[in-house]
Write an enzyme that holds these catalytic residues in place. Sequence first.
Site, PDB file in Angstrom:
ATOM      1  N   ASN A 197       0.402  -0.995   5.324  1.00 38.63           N
ATOM      2  CA  ASN A 197       1.297  -0.223   6.209  1.00 38.63           C
ATOM      3  C   ASN A 197       0.655  -0.337   7.572  1.00 38.63           C
ATOM      4  O   ASN A 197      -0.347   0.345   7.836  1.00 38.63           O
ATOM      5  CB  ASN A 197       1.302   1.264   5.854  1.00 38.63           C
ATOM      6  CG  ASN A 197       2.064   1.614   4.594  1.00 38.63           C
ATOM      7  OD1 ASN A 197       3.145   2.183   4.634  1.00 38.63           O
ATOM      8  ND2 ASN A 197       1.475   1.307   3.447  1.00 38.63           N
ATOM      9  N   GLU A 212       0.865  -1.196   0.000  1.00 41.83           N
ATOM     10  CA  GLU A 212       0.000   0.000   0.000  1.00 41.83           C
ATOM     11  C   GLU A 212       0.896   1.239   0.000  1.00 41.83           C
ATOM     12  O   GLU A 212       1.958   1.249   0.622  1.00 41.83           O
ATOM     13  CB  GLU A 212      -0.823  -0.017   1.301  1.00 41.83           C
ATOM     14  CG  GLU A 212      -1.657   1.222   1.557  1.00 41.83           C
ATOM     15  CD  GLU A 212      -2.231   1.260   3.001  1.00 41.83           C
ATOM     16  OE1 GLU A 212      -1.555   0.796   3.947  1.00 41.83           O
ATOM     17  OE2 GLU A 212      -3.355   1.760   3.165  1.00 41.83           O
ATOM     18  N   LYS A 227      -9.313   2.139  -1.825  1.00 44.67           N
ATOM     19  CA  LYS A 227      -9.503   1.545  -0.492  1.00 44.67           C
ATOM     20  C   LYS A 227     -10.860   1.890   0.116  1.00 44.67           C
ATOM     21  O   LYS A 227     -11.231   3.067   0.214  1.00 44.67           O
ATOM     22  CB  LYS A 227      -8.378   2.016   0.433  1.00 44.67           C
ATOM     23  CG  LYS A 227      -8.376   1.401   1.815  1.00 44.67           C
ATOM     24  CD  LYS A 227      -7.112   1.828   2.560  1.00 44.67           C
ATOM     25  CE  LYS A 227      -7.010   1.239   3.952  1.00 44.67           C
ATOM     26  NZ  LYS A 227      -5.748   1.663   4.602  1.00 44.67           N
ATOM     27  N   GLU A 233      -6.056   8.673   8.222  1.00 49.09           N
ATOM     28  CA  GLU A 233      -6.498   8.290   6.864  1.00 49.09           C
ATOM     29  C   GLU A 233      -7.851   8.908   6.510  1.00 49.09           C
ATOM     30  O   GLU A 233      -8.098   9.283   5.378  1.00 49.09           O
ATOM     31  CB  GLU A 233      -6.571   6.766   6.731  1.00 49.09           C
ATOM     32  CG  GLU A 233      -5.219   6.138   6.502  1.00 49.09           C
ATOM     33  CD  GLU A 233      -5.318   4.707   6.042  1.00 49.09           C
ATOM     34  OE1 GLU A 233      -5.850   4.441   4.961  1.00 49.09           O
ATOM     35  OE2 GLU A 233      -4.853   3.837   6.806  1.00 49.09           O
ATOM     36  N   CYS A 242      -4.733  -3.009   2.824  1.00 43.90           N
ATOM     37  CA  CYS A 242      -4.437  -2.944   4.258  1.00 43.90           C
ATOM     38  C   CYS A 242      -5.623  -3.281   5.150  1.00 43.90           C
ATOM     39  O   CYS A 242      -5.946  -4.435   5.341  1.00 43.90           O
ATOM     40  CB  CYS A 242      -3.839  -1.591   4.619  1.00 43.90           C
ATOM     41  SG  CYS A 242      -3.055  -1.667   6.240  1.00 43.90           S
ATOM     42  N   ASN A 285      -6.915   6.361  -1.592  1.00 42.59           N
ATOM     43  CA  ASN A 285      -5.811   5.439  -1.327  1.00 42.59           C
ATOM     44  C   ASN A 285      -6.040   4.288  -2.325  1.00 42.59           C
ATOM     45  O   ASN A 285      -6.960   3.489  -2.160  1.00 42.59           O
ATOM     46  CB  ASN A 285      -5.909   4.967   0.133  1.00 42.59           C
ATOM     47  CG  ASN A 285      -4.742   4.106   0.547  1.00 42.59           C
ATOM     48  OD1 ASN A 285      -4.043   3.537  -0.281  1.00 42.59           O
ATOM     49  ND2 ASN A 285      -4.542   3.997   1.843  1.00 42.59           N
TER      50      ASN A 285
HETATM   51  N1  CDV Z   1      -2.974   1.334   6.686  1.00 39.59           N
HETATM   52  C1  CDV Z   1      -3.890   0.702   7.430  1.00 39.59           C
HETATM   53  O1  CDV Z   1      -5.022   0.511   6.994  1.00 39.59           O
HETATM   54  N2  CDV Z   1      -3.498   0.295   8.664  1.00 39.59           N
HETATM   55  C2  CDV Z   1      -4.382  -0.340   9.602  1.00 39.59           C
HETATM   56  C3  CDV Z   1      -3.989  -0.043  11.019  1.00 39.59           C
HETATM   57  C4  CDV Z   1      -4.205   1.378  11.345  1.00 39.59           C
HETATM   58  C5  CDV Z   1      -4.757  -0.901  12.016  1.00 39.59           C
HETATM   59  C6  CDV Z   1      -4.418  -1.855   9.407  1.00 39.59           C
HETATM   60  O2  CDV Z   1      -5.520  -2.405   9.417  1.00 39.59           O
HETATM   61  O3  CDV Z   1      -3.371  -2.488   9.316  1.00 39.59           O
END
Ligand code: CDV
Length: 307
Positions: free
Chosen positions: A192, A45, A122, A141, A167, A105
């Site tokens: 991330n 990501e 996203k 975010e 993510c 994103n």
């Molecule tokens: N970049 C993300 O979406 N990170 C989230 C963290 C904040 C919990 C994740 O689900 O990994």
Amino acid sequence: MKMIVAGAQIGGIQKDEPREAVVSRMMALMEQAHQKGAEFVIYPEMTLTTFFPRFYVEDRAAFDHWFETQMPNAATQPLFDLARRLEIGFTFGYCELTPEGLHYNTSITVSPEGEIVLKYRKTHLPGHTEYEAERSHQHLEKRYFLPGDTGFNVVRNQGVVMGMAICNDRRWPEAWRVLGLQGVELVTIGYNTPSQNNLSAEEGIERRVYHHELSVCAGAYQNSTYAVAVAKCGMEDGNHMFAGSIIVDPDGYVIARTTGEGDEVIVAECDFDKCAFGKQTVFNFAAHRRTEHYGRITAQTGMKIEV
Ligand code: CDV
């Protein structure tokens, strides 16, 4: 149908690191993946920049320099060119600023011919919109991105039904099932994940990595699909993000994993014919799903206790 796929984990990218330097690292990883026989490479990501939602800025437009207004662009074109030369497909995440001024994103899947064959924005944006003084770490975010408007779609690329999640999406069974219902055979996920981003002292890195892996393995098994989850990780601007990139088979087993927290390639040969077994047996959706009982999934967002 067999194909070697590669996860290209990327170590931290610092605030002042130019896109060109990151793309050089991506290209080095693509070369390594090619040497290992890979025909498709998965990057994280927001591959091109630091994970800036950890920083608050009053005027959000001041962060527009972390967004791409075109893809490919001058900085990323060499990656597209290399992939075409090596006949490799790939997927990576970046921050997208549309001509209408909308911020997403985003992740794209690119064919070996260099064509963007699927774009995903996203859906599940974690964190908050405003600065929260009581938090030890900010995760903004929701301030910098809109929730994606694409939904979860698939494309047949290189003979494989591919879909993307980004993510936090990996933690939501709804995302997996929407892809599963379209016969997905390879779910690619960049992430991330900060090792620390709330006030819970109890939630150490070990538990966080476990929840990550549990989510990806369950999603793969319950939809009988391969899944590749790839981190941007290590120290970034003084903040740690965990590594733990994995390739998972349709039985939910991890078949490759990274060992470090820096730039690293993992590969696995995926036999996509293996997706058929689960899709025809335990997870034969047509035979076993009971949609008459699933109305709440789309009718209701938050939990309601009515008893
Ligand atoms: N970049 C993300 O979406 N990170 C989230 C963290 C904040 C919990 C994740 O689900 O990994």
